[in-house]
Design an enzyme around this catalytic site. Structure first.
Site, PDB file in Angstrom:
ATOM      1  N   THR A   1      -1.257  11.839   6.979  1.00  0.00           N
ATOM      2  CA  THR A   1      -1.447  10.543   6.060  1.00  0.00           C
ATOM      3  C   THR A   1      -1.563  11.180   4.805  1.00  0.00           C
ATOM      4  OG1 THR A   1      -3.782  10.897   6.253  1.00  0.00           O
ATOM      5  CG2 THR A   1      -2.993   9.600   7.927  1.00  0.00           C
ATOM      6  N   CYS A   2      -1.889  10.273   3.817  1.00  0.00           N
ATOM      7  CA  CYS A   2      -1.817  10.861   2.366  1.00  0.00           C
ATOM      8  C   CYS A   2      -2.934  12.060   2.184  1.00  0.00           C
ATOM      9  CB  CYS A   2      -1.700   9.991   1.354  1.00  0.00           C
ATOM     10  SG  CYS A   2      -2.794   8.656   1.403  1.00  0.00           S
TER      11      CYS A   2
ATOM     12  N   ARG B   1      -4.314  13.797   4.852  1.00  0.00           N
ATOM     13  CA  ARG B   1      -4.307  14.940   5.939  1.00  0.00           C
ATOM     14  C   ARG B   1      -3.179  15.129   6.604  1.00  0.00           C
ATOM     15  NH1 ARG B   1      -8.578  14.170   8.557  1.00  0.00           N
ATOM     16  NH2 ARG B   1      -9.581  12.517   7.314  1.00  0.00           N
TER      17      ARG B   1
ATOM     18  N   GLN C   1      -6.735   1.700   7.214  1.00  0.00           N
ATOM     19  CA  GLN C   1      -5.343   1.975   7.935  1.00  0.00           C
ATOM     20  C   GLN C   1      -5.271   3.433   8.719  1.00  0.00           C
ATOM     21  OE1 GLN C   1      -6.647   1.847   4.679  1.00  0.00           O
ATOM     22  NE2 GLN C   1      -5.479   0.229   3.626  1.00  0.00           N
TER      23      GLN C   1
ATOM     24  N   GLY D   1      -4.263  -9.195 -19.391  1.00  0.00           N
ATOM     25  CA  GLY D   1      -3.869  -7.904 -19.559  1.00  0.00           C
ATOM     26  C   GLY D   1      -2.918  -7.350 -18.535  1.00  0.00           C
ATOM     27  N   ALA D   2      -1.886  -6.407 -18.855  1.00  0.00           N
ATOM     28  CA  ALA D   2      -0.879  -6.067 -18.054  1.00  0.00           C
ATOM     29  C   ALA D   2      -0.999  -4.498 -18.099  1.00  0.00           C
ATOM     30  CB  ALA D   2       0.362  -6.712 -18.397  1.00  0.00           C
ATOM     31  N   GLY D   3      -1.977  -3.815 -18.387  1.00  0.00           N
ATOM     32  CA  GLY D   3      -1.963  -2.405 -18.305  1.00  0.00           C
ATOM     33  C   GLY D   3      -2.318  -1.911 -16.848  1.00  0.00           C
TER      34      GLY D   3
END
Lengths: 275, 417
Positions: free
Chosen positions: B45-46, B48, B112, B185-187
């Site tokens: 996984t991201c 492990r 997940q 806001g689109a940051g």
């Protein structure tokens, strides 16, 4: 019939107890599968309870309201009916424990103390019209009480969210919008029943009572209650008075019910004294 | 088993040691290559990557895992070895169960990981790399993952700021499909918030930003609609939930505007201010019908939920202990079954050889008689040790008894031959 009444009288508290345990689990968010299975038996329990009360009425020849135990069983039944109708509409089980808990307690008390004997009743307080008036009125009052309770739950949850202290209610209750809908629909149902009760009561009084000019304080009170709830529903429809305002209005309406039927009962003479 | 995770390995190295589907299959064929390993599975996984093997010996298993890591990712053993944690027996079982239950995750109880364990098992199964032991181990790990999530509240309560906001929204509105959310806001924060709202099921998501093109781009990306910043008040009127995340130095939503917009609503007007400095005038808190949460409010909720999950993880650990014990008992039973099978097979071989030696010159009927005699004798001899080995399953003396039987009858050597 006597045997059916005795067996059902013993079975009802046990069955309500099982249902209560299932609804408590639903409130605590546990045991999804068995909760779904057990709570699906609520309609059968309501039918059984209804058959028990109908059986008593037929067998003993009086409405099941003449003794305290009978009245408790009838109110418990009305609680279950009102809750069942609402659950069918909104499909929410988390609050069932609060309605079926009192229904269970009432039936438990009733089953222990009730006597299966014929009680004398004034002949004029008999007949289908009178029974319909009494039953719809009790259902309506129970409905107003349940609606007010949903209003309280709404206000408690709203308070948690507004105060940013998210706790027990936040994690257990359905969304504010759901509670508001339950509050509104229960008021609507109770209002329809109450209207029917007032109409049938008036027709019965005109037919049976000799003195038509008599002004009964509870009748006046009923009109006041009717006007309050009619305003509630009108305001809800016209000015979107649901949510917080709806919850407060249903509490105000129920306070009016209590005032009329508790305070007036003790303060003023009325031909409703048999209740 | 051996593996590395977010605790043992910095993220830049972790990225290099991640298995994708192709490298997973390569790793499996490399591990099974020389016959020392009979079963294997790779979980990646991201946060492990872990390799589980059933090997002839601990040394040979670990050595093959090390080789696989170094050969596959072209990273020297000196770099790999210190970051790899290695477990065997019940500790390896515990590790997989803890991973599946989300107890070992960076975000405790995250959902997940259970799906990732299922995927790892599926890939290993399809590659025919799992048999009796890993089939049972992974199936039970998936069961344990579900059990811990059902019997504890390890996965409840939002543990990220956007999720906490969504959780509150879900306690206000029951159906989000016919609700509208406005993201101002689109940051980076705005993008993240918009995605969370979309995933939560909002029917309509409107984005507005001082630079319209940015809002339009983001709207297209997430399937929402973009409005010009000048239309902000109009957008507020049409929205049920507002999420602000601009870099404006001053509040862009004044209390008077919100008071006007929040009036006569059935449900509270919910506003979330994710900006620092704040985008929404704090005086909005006093407006009836409007509920305002800012970053600090959400942070308090997230911190409390995290503490709650840590507490629940402790309850989960006791479930893990029970389950590791259950797996251990199953392994013992498997061992004793194997020992009994080896013993019977050895005695049958001896009996067969003796029958052949003494059967010469006997009539077919006499041979049959002798065979029945040998078979009966063998069963009588094996009856008591078989019962005894079976009855000791799961007890601490079981493995010792099996060792004695194997030593006395030289069963390992026979098996090796």
């Amino acid at each position: 019939m006597h045997q059916f009444i005795e067996v059902t009288n013993a079975a009802l508290p046990v069955l309500y107890g099982i249902l209560f345990a299932a609804y408590l689990s639903a409130f605590l968010g546990k045991g999804e599968v068995w909760v779904r299975r057990v709570t699906s038996f609520l309609p059968f329990l309501v039918v059984l309870h209804g058959a028990y009360l109908a059986g008593r009425t037929i067998h003993l020849g009086h409405i099941p309201l003449l003794s305290r135990s009978e009245a408790m069983s009838t109110v418990g039944f009305c609680l279950a009916v009102i809750y069942l109708i609402q659950e069918r509409q909104v499909r929410v089980r988390e609050v069932g424990v609060f309605v079926l808990g009192p229904a269970w307690a009432l039936q438990l008390f009733s089953s222990f103390h009730i006597q299966h004997i014929v009680l004398t009743q004034d002949p004029q307080f008999q007949g289908a019209l009178f029974r319909f008036h009494v039953f719809t009125s009790i259902l309506a009052y129970v409905g107003f009480a349940v609606a007010a309770f949903y209003g309280v739950l709404f206000l408690l949850l709203l308070r948690e969210i507004e105060s940013r202290r998210l706790g027990f209610m936040f994690s257990r209750l359905p969304a504010l919008e759901t509670l508001s809908r339950m509050n509104y629909r229960t008021v609507l149902l109770a209002f329809v029943l109450f209207t029917l009760g007032v109409i049938t009561g008036t027709v019965w009084a005109i037919r049976v009572l000799e003195d038509h000019s008599a002004v009964d304080p509870k009748m006046i009170g009923s009109v006041v209650i009717w006007l309050i709830y009619a305003s509630f529903l009108g305001l809800s429809a016209l000015r979107r008075w649901q949510g917080r305002s709806g919850a407060l209005l249903s509490l105000f309406g129920f306070a009016a019910v209590l005032t009329v039927f508790v305070a007036l009962n003790f303060l003023l003479p009325s031909f409703h004294d048999f209740l | 088993m051996a593996g590395q995770n977010y605790r043992s390995t910095p993220v830049d190295l972790r990225e290099q040691l991640a298995f994708d589907e192709e490298t997973t299959k390569l790793a499996i064929s490399s591990l099974l290559g020389n016959g020392e390993i009979s079963e294997c599975a790779v979980l990646s996984t991201c946060n492990r990557s872990e390799v589980y093997v059933v090997a002839e010996s601990v040394e040979s298993g670990l050595s093959r895992i090390r080789e696989t890591y170094t050969n596959l990712f072209q990273i020297p053993l000196a770099t790999i070895d210190p970051i790899l944690y290695k477990h065997q027996g019940s500790k390896a079982v515990h590790q997989l169960f803890a991973v599946a239950a989300g107890i070992d995750s960076m975000v405790i109880g995250e959902p997940q990981i259970l799906g990732q364990v299922k995927d790892a098992f599926a890939v290993a199964s399809q590659s025919k790399a799992t048999r009796l032991i890993l089939n049972r181990l992974f199936s039970q790990a998936i069961e344990v993952g579900k059990k811990v999530r059902t019997e504890t509240s390890i996965g409840s309560g939002a543990v990220s700021i956007p999720f906490a906001a969504v959780e509150i929204v879900k306690n206000i509105f029951d159906k989000l499909g016919n609700r509208s959310a406005l993201v101002v806001g689109a940051g980076e924060t705005g993008v993240l918030a918009a995605r969370h709202l979309k995933n939560a099921g909002f029917g309509s998501i409107v984005l507005t930003n001082r630079t319209f093109s940015k809002a339009a781009r983001l709207a297209e990306e997430i399937g929402g609609s973009a409005r010009r910043f000048e239309d902000l008040t109009e957008c507020l009127v049409a929205s049920d939930v507002v999420l602000c995340a601009t870099s404006s130095p001053e509040p862009i939503l004044k209390a008077a505007t919100i008071a006007e917009v929040a009036r006569d609503r059935k449900m509270p007007f919910f506003l979330v201010d994710l900006a620092v400095p704040r985008d929404i005038d704090p005086a909005v808190r006093k407006i009836s019908g409007a509920i305002l949460y800012d970053l600090d409010d959400l942070k308090v909720i997230v911190d409390r939920n995290q503490k709650q999950r840590i507490k629940e993880a402790e309850r989960g650990r006791s479930i893990l202990e029970e389950e590791v014990g259950r797996f251990g008992r199953w392994m013992d039973a498997l061992d004793s079954t194997l020992t009994i099978r080896l013993l019977r097979s050895k005695l049958e071989r001896i009996s067969g050889a003796e029958l052949e030696r003494h059967g010469k010159g006997l009539s077919p009927e006499e041979k049959k008689h002798l065979q029945r005699f040998a078979h009966g004798l063998l069963n009588k001899i094996l009856h008591t040790p078989t019962l005894r080995l079976k009855s000791m399953n799961g007890s601490s003396a079981s493995s010792e008894e099996q060792r004695i039987v194997k030593d006395l009858f030289a069963l390992e050597e026979e098996d090796g031959e």
